[in-house]
Design a protein around this motif. Sequence first.
Motif: not given
Length: 623
Positions: A259-270
């Motif tokens: 959850w934190s990767m997208k919500a906090i850092y704005g990082v997604e697959a790829g």
Amino acid sequence: MGYEKAFQTAQDDPKGFWLDAAQDLEWLKAPTVAHDAATDGWFPDGKINTCINAVDRHVAAGRGDQAALIYESPITGKSATYTYSELLERVSRTAGMLAASGVKKGDRVVIYMPMVPEAVFGMLACARIGAIHSVVFGGFAAPELAKRIEDSKPVAVLSASCGLEPNRTIAYKPLLDKAIELSSHKPDACFILQREELRCELVPNRDLDWNAAYDAATAVDPVPVASTDPLYILYTSGTTGTPKGVVRDNGGHATALSWSMKAIYGVEAGDVYWAASDIGWVVGHSYIVYGPLLAGATSVLFEGKPIGTPDAGIFWTLIDKHNVKVLFTAPTAIRAIRRADPDGEFIAKASLDSLTALFLAGERADPDTLLWIADQLKKPVIDHWWQTELGWPAIATCFGMGETQIKPGSAGRAVPGYRFKVKDEAGHDADAGTVGTLLIEQPLPPGNFRALWNNPERFQQGFVDFAGHYTSGDAGMIDADGFIHIMGRTDDIINVAGHRLSTGQMEEVVANHPAVVECAVVGAADELKGEMAVAFVVTRAGVGDLDSVKKDIVRTIREDIGAIASPRDVFFADALPKTRSGKVLRNLLRAILNGQEIVVPQTIEDASVIDALVDLAAPQPAA
């Protein structure tokens, strides 16, 4: 979902919020219960395997050809890229290597390795077969490694012949041999990765050549584990006594990090994500290995330093080379870069088109450093705060949710799922803007620690001071806008003639001086006032008139905070004592000032700075 809505949803319905987040993972048995109050376990009826979620499922989804791990070692001049398919092969066979030696679900494996891909393979291999890994920072002294072996009782150790620093080679094997000699517990097997820079002798009937064992191994399938089963033990650094082994579970940990990767850092697959840390620290666990891979991103594994390997431009060079979207490092790394490249010449040479944000953590980011790098990069620079015990950020600007408001000096606002309070000495809720003890309401969100290995009594100590709350050990305040300001450890609040003052606030003032690169303010014993502040300052190269700088610092503290905060002295040093993760060892500075026994922690980056500081700031006479 935007920040405000996510925060309120997590406040109103935390169980529903986290059950929903858990759906992003691949469960072997999907949980129907979010949290069990009796055991404080998250997703207690769920079955999962962290390795499946970090590796296998991305290959199954057709992204096996995407880069999963990029290894860059400017010290050796080597680099390598592993796709998710290649990572699956390496991890599965490394797991087979462990299984062939008898390692099974629930067993502990100590990992004592440099920043090489095999260390990542080993961590994920343990997760694959349900073994519990305990990574010890490579190069830790033998007595400290022995304590961790003694406490965790590993059946196997994964290690290497050596680690590499910019100007030296550290022989790991003699340290490992000595640690095993000191420990009453003896592991059954030690897998040793022979590095060409320094090879080592193997102990018969115990040591195995890593490459030979790997070549003989066959891939093994993942083992289902309960969500609440331990994934790893990570020992927090200590100078004496039994180390504190933070235990992280599988299901809550994977849910929170994903959850934190997208919500906090704005990082997604790829996307390409780089945490410039070490796997021996919690940052390396969470954001070199598990977080990016759970998200299906590409993670950068860096064996080097922010300066000197080869220069202060290495971060920017590698960002351009690999199209890094987000960089995460410690403020001390930025201070080192600033000192070596004060005008940002290396930054100006790089395009940095791929970079969307720089995140800082590990210690308080002073506003001067934060604003300098933000001005140089022309990108958002976001301070955020968490601890080994918490495992992932608790205070941040949630960039991935569109949040961009930053207050220099603040680590941001509470991350959804965390409920913060500040209490005064009497145990009452502190008013907005008032410094007190920073607490987090129970239950702690998923991913936070649920135990200390073999030490339930010590675990409970973190919750006894204020019923229903975890005591962070930090002093802080929450302002009227909800921004949380970390003012330093609670023992960094000094009492000067009955006035409680924050050394962190003083450091902020000192760091704003144009001649100052970094600083530390600590309390020194004083017969008249109880304590007085003393500042240790590292200046930029070429600063000549130190007396003038000292006068400016004292005057500014008096003007900005008050005469009561006026420091007893200002010492100018070539360097401050720090841990390898970048934290300034303020306890050591206090010991030097107060004439106490100087206990040099094994986590220190450069012990040679101590003698210079002792000469510089011998115990001061009482005022």
